[in-house]
Design an enzyme around this catalytic site. Structure first.
Site, PDB file in Angstrom:
ATOM      1  CE1 TYR A 181      92.102  67.681 -42.709  1.00 25.61           C
ATOM      2  CE2 TYR A 181      92.155  65.713 -41.338  1.00 25.61           C
ATOM      3  CZ  TYR A 181      92.788  66.831 -41.865  1.00 25.61           C
ATOM      4  OH  TYR A 181      94.102  67.083 -41.547  1.00 25.61           O
ATOM      5  CB  SER A 204      95.197  63.477 -41.419  1.00 32.64           C
ATOM      6  OG  SER A 204      94.679  63.538 -40.117  1.00 32.64           O
TER       7      SER A 204
END
Ligand code: NAP
Length: 242
Positions: A153, A140
């Protein structure tokens, strides 16, 4: 028949990857955690493009479930092996770190990063023996640039990048490549709670991406054309690099 395993293939980016690889002639093993109905829909969409697929439910963070599912598949396909692995399954549980509970930290790391380790280690052996393999990990922008509220995350996604780079060095002599695709904001269930209007001005392309635009990058990295590309991170983010 060539086989591709896509984790988190029931929805969003994973579903688009399943369809893209099916169109390339892969028989796709569609993994998911609990959303059987969505996984069946992916299966149907693959059949609509004349592809073949089967469902393979397991939790990517559960080593014993993974082993059970893959043992069963290997017994049913003794002459076959999985030559493309797309580690796509992922979750986010955002909070400012000061308020983040242990469970939220652990769940995100266990799904997004430990899952990669358990599955890749299991599938890698046959790729090395056959001297052919593609491992593509969906990381990401958050793992590259960081994002407030996403320490768990971002840690999982940055960890995925580091692990991919090291593994790429280990397996390159055996013709196995390991790369990452790093999406920015993509329209899926995961971003349903994010208002595009609040972010559009920051994105040079002025819009969120579509799952099929990420799948196109995965399809390329899985192809023979990408045989000399390894240890790389390909961003699919409409120009939003920082
Ligand atoms: P999504 O729409 O929320 O779909 C998540 C998928 O992961 C579902 O198929 C889900 O299965 C599966 N999954 C979740 N936990 C799992 C587990 N423990 N075991 C097996 N499967 C599990 O997410 P998405 O937006 O498509 O995201 C896909 C990947 O791209 C993720 O790794 C995410 O971090 C990454 N990413 C997304 C964006 C974005 O903007 N959307 C941006 C950057 C990176 P069920 O259907 O069974 O729940």
């Amino acid at each position: 028949m060539k086989y591709a395993l896509v984790t988190g293939g029931s929805r969003g980016i994973g579903r688009a990857v399943c369809i893209a690889l099916a169109k390339e002639g892969y028989s796709v093993l569609v993994n998911y955690a609990r959303n059987h109905k969505a996984a069946e829909e992916t299966l149907q969409l693959i059949q609509e493009v004349k592809g073949t697929a089967e469902l393979m439910p397991f939790h990517v963070n559960d080593k014993s479930e993974i082993d059970k599912a893959l043992d069963a598949w290997e017994q049913a396909h003794p002459q076959e092996y999985i030559s493309v692995l797309v580690n796509n399954a992922g979750i986010r549980e955002d909070n400012l770190m000061i308020f983040m509970e242990d469970d939220a930290w652990n769940r995100v790391l266990e799904t997004n990063l430990y899952g990669f380790f358990y599955i890749t280690r299991r599938v890698l052996k046959n790729m090395l023996v056959k001297r052919n393999g593609r491992i593509i990990n969906i990381t990401s922008l958050s793992g590259l640039a960081g994002m407030a509220g996403q320490t768990n995350y971002s840690a999982s996604k940055a960890g995925l990048i580091g692990a991919s780079k090291s593994l790429a060095l280990e397996v390159a002599p055996r013709k196995v490549t390991v790369n990452c695709v790093a999406p920015g904001f993509i329209e899926t269930d995961m971003t349903q709670d994010i208002d595009p209007a609040e972010h559009k001005d920051r994105i040079p392309a002025r819009r969120f991406g579509k799952p099929h635009e990420v799948a196109a990058a995965v399809r390329f990295l899985a192809s023979d054309d990408a045989s000399y590309i390894t240890g790389q991170v390909l961003s699919v983010n409409g120009g939003l690099h920082t």
